[in-house]
Design a protein around this motif. Structure first.
Motif, mmCIF file in Angstrom:
data_model
loop_
_atom_site.group_PDB
_atom_site.id
_atom_site.type_symbol
_atom_site.label_atom_id
_atom_site.label_comp_id
_atom_site.label_asym_id
_atom_site.label_seq_id
_atom_site.Cartn_x
_atom_site.Cartn_y
_atom_site.Cartn_z
ATOM 1 N N GLY A 59 -0.187 -33.760 -27.095
ATOM 2 C CA GLY A 59 1.094 -33.069 -27.001
ATOM 3 C C GLY A 59 1.485 -32.344 -28.270
ATOM 4 N N LEU A 60 1.174 -32.935 -29.421
ATOM 5 C CA LEU A 60 1.572 -32.326 -30.693
ATOM 6 C C LEU A 60 0.579 -31.274 -31.170
ATOM 7 C CD1 LEU A 60 3.009 -35.383 -32.670
ATOM 8 C CD2 LEU A 60 4.191 -33.714 -31.238
ATOM 9 N N GLY A 61 -0.665 -31.374 -30.742
ATOM 10 C CA GLY A 61 -1.648 -30.339 -31.059
ATOM 11 C C GLY A 61 -2.252 -30.435 -32.455
ATOM 12 N N LYS A 62 -3.088 -29.466 -32.778
ATOM 13 C CA LYS A 62 -3.862 -29.480 -34.024
ATOM 14 C C LYS A 62 -2.988 -29.468 -35.267
ATOM 15 C CE LYS A 62 -7.911 -27.166 -32.027
ATOM 16 N NZ LYS A 62 -8.800 -25.974 -32.111
ATOM 17 N N LYS A 63 -1.828 -28.845 -35.171
ATOM 18 C CA LYS A 63 -0.980 -28.703 -36.362
ATOM 19 C C LYS A 63 -0.512 -30.039 -36.918
ATOM 20 C CE LYS A 63 3.369 -28.170 -33.742
ATOM 21 N NZ LYS A 63 2.756 -28.521 -32.432
ATOM 22 N N ALA A 64 -0.545 -31.075 -36.093
ATOM 23 C CA ALA A 64 -0.065 -32.378 -36.548
ATOM 24 C C ALA A 64 -1.119 -33.155 -37.326
ATOM 25 C CB ALA A 64 0.403 -33.203 -35.345
ATOM 26 N N TRP A 65 -2.374 -32.693 -37.289
ATOM 27 C CA TRP A 65 -3.455 -33.419 -37.953
ATOM 28 C C TRP A 65 -3.532 -33.088 -39.439
ATOM 29 C CZ3 TRP A 65 -6.281 -37.409 -36.431
ATOM 30 C CH2 TRP A 65 -6.375 -37.681 -35.066
ATOM 31 N N VAL A 66 -3.856 -34.102 -40.235
ATOM 32 C CA VAL A 66 -4.129 -33.920 -41.660
ATOM 33 C C VAL A 66 -5.575 -34.321 -41.900
ATOM 34 C CG1 VAL A 66 -3.538 -34.595 -44.009
ATOM 35 C CG2 VAL A 66 -1.744 -34.447 -42.263
ATOM 36 N N ASP A 67 -6.377 -33.391 -42.411
ATOM 37 C CA ASP A 67 -7.770 -33.698 -42.713
ATOM 38 C C ASP A 67 -7.859 -34.703 -43.847
ATOM 39 O OD1 ASP A 67 -10.740 -32.803 -42.421
ATOM 40 O OD2 ASP A 67 -10.333 -32.703 -44.578
ATOM 41 N N TRP A 68 -8.861 -35.576 -43.790
ATOM 42 C CA TRP A 68 -9.003 -36.630 -44.798
ATOM 43 C C TRP A 68 -9.126 -36.062 -46.210
ATOM 44 C CZ3 TRP A 68 -7.974 -41.475 -45.410
ATOM 45 C CH2 TRP A 68 -8.592 -42.230 -46.402
ATOM 46 N N THR A 69 -9.886 -34.988 -46.370
ATOM 47 C CA THR A 69 -10.043 -34.380 -47.699
ATOM 48 C C THR A 69 -8.717 -33.831 -48.202
ATOM 49 O OG1 THR A 69 -12.345 -33.798 -47.200
ATOM 50 C CG2 THR A 69 -11.297 -32.659 -49.049
ATOM 51 N N ASP A 70 -7.978 -33.147 -47.322
ATOM 52 C CA ASP A 70 -6.651 -32.656 -47.702
ATOM 53 C C ASP A 70 -5.726 -33.815 -48.057
ATOM 54 O OD1 ASP A 70 -7.401 -30.042 -47.296
ATOM 55 O OD2 ASP A 70 -6.603 -29.941 -45.252
ATOM 56 N N PHE A 71 -5.846 -34.883 -47.290
ATOM 57 C CA PHE A 71 -5.020 -36.061 -47.549
ATOM 58 C C PHE A 71 -5.302 -36.630 -48.926
ATOM 59 C CE2 PHE A 71 -4.693 -40.768 -47.194
ATOM 60 C CZ PHE A 71 -3.317 -40.859 -47.068
ATOM 61 N N LEU A 72 -6.591 -36.756 -49.284
ATOM 62 C CA LEU A 72 -6.963 -37.292 -50.587
ATOM 63 C C LEU A 72 -6.451 -36.419 -51.727
ATOM 64 C CD1 LEU A 72 -10.649 -38.486 -49.982
ATOM 65 C CD2 LEU A 72 -8.576 -39.876 -50.089
ATOM 66 N N ASN A 73 -6.352 -35.126 -51.460
ATOM 67 C CA ASN A 73 -5.880 -34.190 -52.486
ATOM 68 C C ASN A 73 -4.365 -33.966 -52.444
ATOM 69 O OD1 ASN A 73 -8.457 -33.652 -53.595
ATOM 70 N ND2 ASN A 73 -8.916 -32.223 -51.937
ATOM 71 N N GLY A 74 -3.681 -34.769 -51.634
ATOM 72 C CA GLY A 74 -2.212 -34.718 -51.590
ATOM 73 C C GLY A 74 -1.647 -33.588 -50.771
ATOM 74 N N ARG A 75 -2.489 -32.927 -49.960
ATOM 75 C CA ARG A 75 -2.009 -31.781 -49.179
ATOM 76 C C ARG A 75 -1.626 -32.268 -47.774
ATOM 77 N NH1 ARG A 75 -6.576 -29.439 -51.776
ATOM 78 N NH2 ARG A 75 -7.833 -29.667 -49.857
#
Length: 339
Positions: A322-338
């Motif tokens: 329902g929320l779609g791709k925009k709701a996902w945070v990639d693990w690499t982005d997450f590790l870099n605080g994005r």
């Protein structure tokens, strides 16, 4: 809990002599009620707890330790029971405790005339048999309190829950209308790992538990109130230890879903843990409880492989869709605080 206290207060105003029995399905739910009662001046209460559970979860009862009567100390005589109960006008226990014949000595001197059942919607009909069969002749009032369909959430989550649980009948006036109030962290290398009868995050690098630490570090730095919940107690212990090792607040932070029933927090971190099989997530009622605890935001740690695969038809999987791709945070982005 507000409803339970209101019921107790009303009963006390009508009668100062008749006791109230307050029961729930789980030990943790009963403990949560006891902690709330400890903050209310005019309630004297005792909590009947099984020896086995108290031994295993002794740390849970620190705030109400003085009010506990363990099952291995249940008395044989009414006189001993009177001494243990003291001036208690509220007695708390689990529904299953009512099947213990040794607790009957307490019900003889604190007659089970008024019983309040908390989280009643979570209890199967058959579980009420001991209460009705063994104490039905004494019962004058039986109060059922509970609703598994809680509704406190930001719009983006509330609309989804309304559609999939309430058939679209609910509306909200919540002031959080951020479309990104719910995010998913893709712990794509995460693996489930059996721990006894439960599950925790496995190798490589226990990514899901490590993600909890990173989120907690950010929330702690920003002064946000948050809780971490998971369907599995083994993961709860794992996450708690990780927070402790990172010198972050860990007490009363991590919970399994069943123990967090009736509670809420501004910011919730949900960890699904499973990657190969659906497990807990097939239970719609409990999944609804899991996904409806936040007041401001929710972060769900899982993997796209799980939610797009075996977990696709679960409530969490449908939320992802329902929320779609925009709701996902990639693990690499997450590790870099994005995120």
């Amino acid at each position: 809990m507000i409803v339970e206290l209101s019921s107790l207060k009303a009963h006390r105003e009508r009668s100062c002599t008749r006791p109230v029995w307050l029961v729930a399905h789980s030990n943790v739910a009963v403990k949560n009620i006891a902690e709330k009662l400890s903050n209310v001046e005019f309630f004297a209460f005792r909590l009947l707890v099984s020896k086995e559970f108290e031994d295993w979860h002794e740390d849970l009862y620190e705030r109400v330790q003085a009010n506990i009567i363990r099952s291995d100390t249940f008395p044989e005589t009414a006189l001993e029971a009177e001494r243990k109960l003291g001036d208690a006008n509220v007695v708390l226990c689990t529904l299953s405790m009512l099947s213990n014949h040794r607790m009957r000595v307490f019900s003889r001197i604190r007659r089970m005339e008024t019983v309040i059942v908390d989280e009643a919607s979570q209890i199967e009909i058959g579980d009420y048999v001991p209460l009705l069969h063994d104490f039905g002749s004494a019962l004058a009032k039986l109060v059922f309190i509970g609703d598994d369909k809680q509704y406190r959430m930001p719009h983006v989550i509330g609309r989804f829950i309304s559609e999939h649980v309430y058939k679209g009948r609910l509306r909200t006036v919540h002031n959080v209308n951020d479309p990104l109030a719910c995010r998913f962290i893709d712990v794509y290398k995460g693996q489930e790992k059996r721990s006894g009868l439960s599950w925790e995050a496995g190798d490589p690098n226990e990514e899901e538990a490590n993600a909890v630490v990173r989120i907690a570090q950010r929330y702690h730095k920003e002064g946000k109130s948050y809780r971490v919940i998971s369907p599995y107690d083994a993961f709860r212990s794992q996450a708690e230890q990780k927070l402790k090792d990172a010198c972050l607040p860990w007490e009363d932070v991590c919970f399994n879903v069943d123990s967090f029933q009736g509670n809420e927090a501004d910011h919730i971190v949900v960890c699904l843990v499973r990657t190969e099989k659906v497990g807990f997530a097939r239970d719609l009622r409990r999944s609804n409880v899991m996904l409806s605890r936040c007041k401001r935001s929710m972060v769900i740690c899982t993997s796209r492989r799980f939610t797009n695969g075996v977990g696709k038809d679960t409530l969490a999987g449908k939320l992802v869709e329902g929320l779609g791709k925009k709701a996902w945070v990639d693990w690499t982005d997450f590790l870099n605080g994005r995120w």
